[in-house]
Design a protein around this motif. Structure first.
Motif, short mmCIF file in Angstrom:
data_model
loop_
_atom_site.label_atom_id
_atom_site.label_comp_id
_atom_site.label_asym_id
_atom_site.label_seq_id
_atom_site.Cartn_x
_atom_site.Cartn_y
_atom_site.Cartn_z
N LYS A 373 -1.58 40.58 -18.26
CA LYS A 373 -0.53 39.74 -18.83
C LYS A 373 0.21 38.94 -17.76
O LYS A 373 0.69 37.84 -18.03
N GLU A 374 0.36 39.50 -16.56
CA GLU A 374 1.01 38.81 -15.45
C GLU A 374 0.24 39.10 -14.18
O GLU A 374 -0.20 40.24 -13.96
N VAL A 375 0.08 38.08 -13.32
CA VAL A 375 -0.54 38.27 -12.01
C VAL A 375 0.20 37.38 -11.01
O VAL A 375 0.60 36.26 -11.35
N ASN A 376 0.44 37.87 -9.80
CA ASN A 376 1.10 37.03 -8.80
C ASN A 376 0.06 36.28 -7.97
O ASN A 376 -1.15 36.52 -8.06
N HIS A 377 0.55 35.37 -7.14
CA HIS A 377 -0.36 34.52 -6.37
C HIS A 377 -1.15 35.33 -5.36
O HIS A 377 -2.32 35.01 -5.07
N CYS A 378 -0.55 36.35 -4.80
CA CYS A 378 -1.27 37.16 -3.80
C CYS A 378 -2.49 37.84 -4.44
O CYS A 378 -3.55 37.91 -3.84
N LEU A 379 -2.33 38.32 -5.67
CA LEU A 379 -3.45 38.96 -6.36
C LEU A 379 -4.56 37.95 -6.64
O LEU A 379 -5.75 38.27 -6.49
N CYS A 380 -4.18 36.73 -7.02
CA CYS A 380 -5.20 35.70 -7.27
C CYS A 380 -5.95 35.35 -5.99
O CYS A 380 -7.18 35.18 -6.00
N ARG A 381 -5.22 35.21 -4.88
CA ARG A 381 -5.90 34.91 -3.61
C ARG A 381 -6.82 36.06 -3.20
O ARG A 381 -7.92 35.83 -2.67
N LEU A 382 -6.37 37.29 -3.43
CA LEU A 382 -7.18 38.45 -3.06
C LEU A 382 -8.51 38.46 -3.80
O LEU A 382 -9.55 38.80 -3.23
N LEU A 383 -8.49 38.05 -5.08
CA LEU A 383 -9.70 38.14 -5.91
C LEU A 383 -10.46 36.83 -6.01
O LEU A 383 -11.58 36.81 -6.54
N GLY A 384 -9.85 35.72 -5.54
CA GLY A 384 -10.55 34.44 -5.59
C GLY A 384 -10.52 33.77 -6.94
O GLY A 384 -11.33 32.88 -7.22
N TYR A 385 -9.58 34.15 -7.81
CA TYR A 385 -9.45 33.56 -9.14
C TYR A 385 -8.20 32.70 -9.22
O TYR A 385 -7.23 32.91 -8.48
N GLU A 386 -8.18 31.77 -10.17
CA GLU A 386 -6.97 31.08 -10.56
C GLU A 386 -6.24 31.94 -11.59
O GLU A 386 -6.87 32.71 -12.32
N PRO A 387 -4.90 31.81 -11.70
CA PRO A 387 -4.17 32.66 -12.66
C PRO A 387 -4.69 32.54 -14.09
O PRO A 387 -4.82 33.54 -14.79
N GLU A 388 -5.04 31.31 -14.53
CA GLU A 388 -5.50 31.14 -15.91
C GLU A 388 -6.87 31.79 -16.14
O GLU A 388 -7.24 32.03 -17.30
N GLU A 389 -7.61 32.08 -15.06
CA GLU A 389 -8.90 32.75 -15.22
C GLU A 389 -8.73 34.25 -15.45
O GLU A 389 -9.67 34.92 -15.91
N LEU A 390 -7.55 34.77 -15.12
CA LEU A 390 -7.31 36.21 -15.26
C LEU A 390 -6.43 36.55 -16.46
O LEU A 390 -6.66 37.57 -17.13
N LEU A 391 -5.44 35.73 -16.75
CA LEU A 391 -4.48 36.06 -17.80
C LEU A 391 -5.17 36.14 -19.17
O LEU A 391 -5.97 35.26 -19.53
N GLY A 392 -4.89 37.21 -19.87
CA GLY A 392 -5.50 37.42 -21.18
C GLY A 392 -6.86 38.08 -21.14
O GLY A 392 -7.42 38.40 -22.20
N ARG A 393 -7.39 38.30 -19.95
CA ARG A 393 -8.71 38.94 -19.81
C ARG A 393 -8.54 40.44 -19.61
O ARG A 393 -7.51 40.92 -19.10
N SER A 394 -9.58 41.20 -19.97
CA SER A 394 -9.58 42.64 -19.71
C SER A 394 -9.68 42.89 -18.22
O SER A 394 -10.38 42.16 -17.48
#
Length: 466
Positions: A373-394
């Motif tokens: 439901k929420e992800v910060n920028h550090c988590l996105c950089r760590l995984l190589g995703y954009e926030p919209e690619e993660l939000l709402g996903r399992s």
């Protein structure tokens, strides 16, 4: 007696009857030779012995005289024989029927005993049977699991010697009342089995055990394990005590009112505020007039309200809540100035948390039912995703395998349930396929509401593990 007796009319004539001679004159019968001699004493017409050879025919003249049939004894004899035969047949059939009924009853008894054994063995509560001397006769598997004592170590033993706590809790008095014909309920009591070290809480019901004639031959006891319930009651008492202490020292007015309109509790702050404001109704002045209507709304599902209330020169906001388990209203009266200060403090706290969320040097996120439901920028950089690619996903997208996803979920939520924080070392997979070693720590937003979600932090420890 004549050979051919006829009833009624007579028959008398000479009949030639051939007899074969076998070394002597054919014998017609003692009674008939006697008749011949009487009629022909000189023996006329009789051939001398030896005049006939073996197998020669011998003509014999016979005179038959009808005589009445002498059978006075025959009918009673046949009647007796018939009665005896009928009696024997009746006795034989009755014995066969009795044996059949006995076999059927034995089969029913075996089935009943088997059914009782299955019920006693499969019961999800303790079943105990005592004899009149209070010695154990039945000890079912539930009791074996509860106490750790197999039936072989219990049956035949005197109850009060094996379990001294029964006497301490006066269960022996209950057993004697059951032997007198009463059905009695025992108190909640703590048990401890010295032989196995098992302990906990149980409650029991005891009643008379009767035989087929209605005679009391012992006691039947039903035992339930209530350790979990007692732990919950103890936790509830501790929670209520903590809540009471917090309410007592709170600076806000807090009241409890039932559905009939009676104030059943007012904390010191409510009493002091009512006295300071000179309210003639006392703490009851903090109860909004529309509370009865709010009670009705609570029955329809709306259980929280806030109402502005003018009391003298001050305006209060009264927060009203309706617990699910009690027909009462809880009221928290907060001055407007105090509410504004609280709202400002809340906004400041939210801004501070947002700043930490954005600037933290480690991955931070929020999941609900393991959905991101929420992800910060550090988590996105760590995984190589954009926030919209993660939000709402399992969150399954973060793991290299389904097995690892399930393992982390089970272990993390188990630790959160026991200590409030679930920390686990796992492996995540970046968008480009590279595997990372992650130290994952999670905590629920609201321990009392699992639906609110879970926050987590993720620290990359790949270099540390090399």
């Amino acid at each position: 007696m004549p050979i051919f007796p006829w009833e009624g009319g007579g028959l008398s004539r000479n009949l030639p009857i051939p007899f074969r001679v076998r070394n002597r004159l054919a014998r017609v019968g003692d009674s008939h030779r006697k008749n011949i001699r009487e009629e022909n004493p000189a023996g006329k017409g009789l051939e001398p012995p030896g005049s006939r050879q073996e197998n020669d025919s011998l003509p014999i003249g016979m005179t038959m005289h009808p005589e009445p049939l002498q059978c006075n004894y025959l009918f009673p004899l046949l009647l007796i024989l018939g009665v005896m035969a009928s009696l024997v047949a009746y006795l034989f059939l009755r014995r066969a029927r009795v044996e059949k009924l006995a076999r059927a009853r034995e089969a029913e008894l075996r089935e009943s005993e088997q059914f009782n054994r299955e019920v006693i063995s499969g019961a999800r509560e303790g079943i105990i049977v005592y004899d009149r001397d209070l010695r154990y006769r039945v000890w079912n598997p539930y009791m074996e699991a509860l106490t750790g004592l197999p039936a072989s170590q219990v049956l035949g033993r005197y109850a009060l010697d094996l379990f001294p706590y029964l006497r301490e809790n006066r269960v022996d008095d209950l057993l004697r009342r059951a032997l007198a014909g009463e059905t009695v309920a025992g108190p909640d009591m703590r048990y401890r089995v010295s032989l196995t070290g098992r302990s906990g809480w149980v409650s029991g019901i005891f009643g008379p055990h009767r035989n087929a004639r209605g005679e009391i031959i012992g006691v039947i006891g039903i035992v339930r394990e209530i350790s979990e319930r007692k732990q919950q009651e103890e936790a509830l008492r501790e929670s209520e005590e903590r809540y009471r202490q917090l309410v007592e020292v709170s600076s806000e007015a807090m009241l409890l009112r039932n559905a009939e309109g009676k104030i059943i509790y007012a904390n010191p702050a409510a009493r002091e505020a009512a006295e300071r404001l000179g309210l003639p109704q006392g703490p009851a002045a903090f109860v909004p007039p529309e509370l009865i209507a709010l009670f009705q709304q609570s029955r329809e599902g709306c259980r929280q309200h806030d109402v502005d209330l003018q009391l003298g020169e001050e305006t209060y906001t009264v927060f009203v809540s309706f617990p699910h388990d009690l027909p009462t209203a809880r009221l928290y009266a907060l001055p407007i100035t105090g509410r504004r200060r609280a709202e400002a403090a809340l906004r400041e706290r939210e801004a501070r948390l947002a700043s930490i969320f954005a600037a933290a040097p480690l991955g931070i996120g929020l999941v609900q039912h393991r959905i991101l439901k929420e992800v910060n920028h550090c988590l996105c950089r760590l995984l190589g995703y954009e926030p919209e690619e993660l939000l709402g996903r399992s969150s399954r997208i973060l793991y290299p395998s389904q097995e690892e996803f399930q393992r982390v979920g089970e272990e993390k939520y188990r630790r959160m349930a026991s200590s409030g924080v679930g920390a686990v070392v796992t492996r995540w997979q970046r968008k480009d396929g590279r595997i990372l070693d992650i130290y994952l720590s999670s905590s629920p937003l609201n321990p009392d509401d699992p639906e609110a979600g879970t926050t987590f932090t993720a620290l990359d420890i790949t270099e540390l593990k090399r």
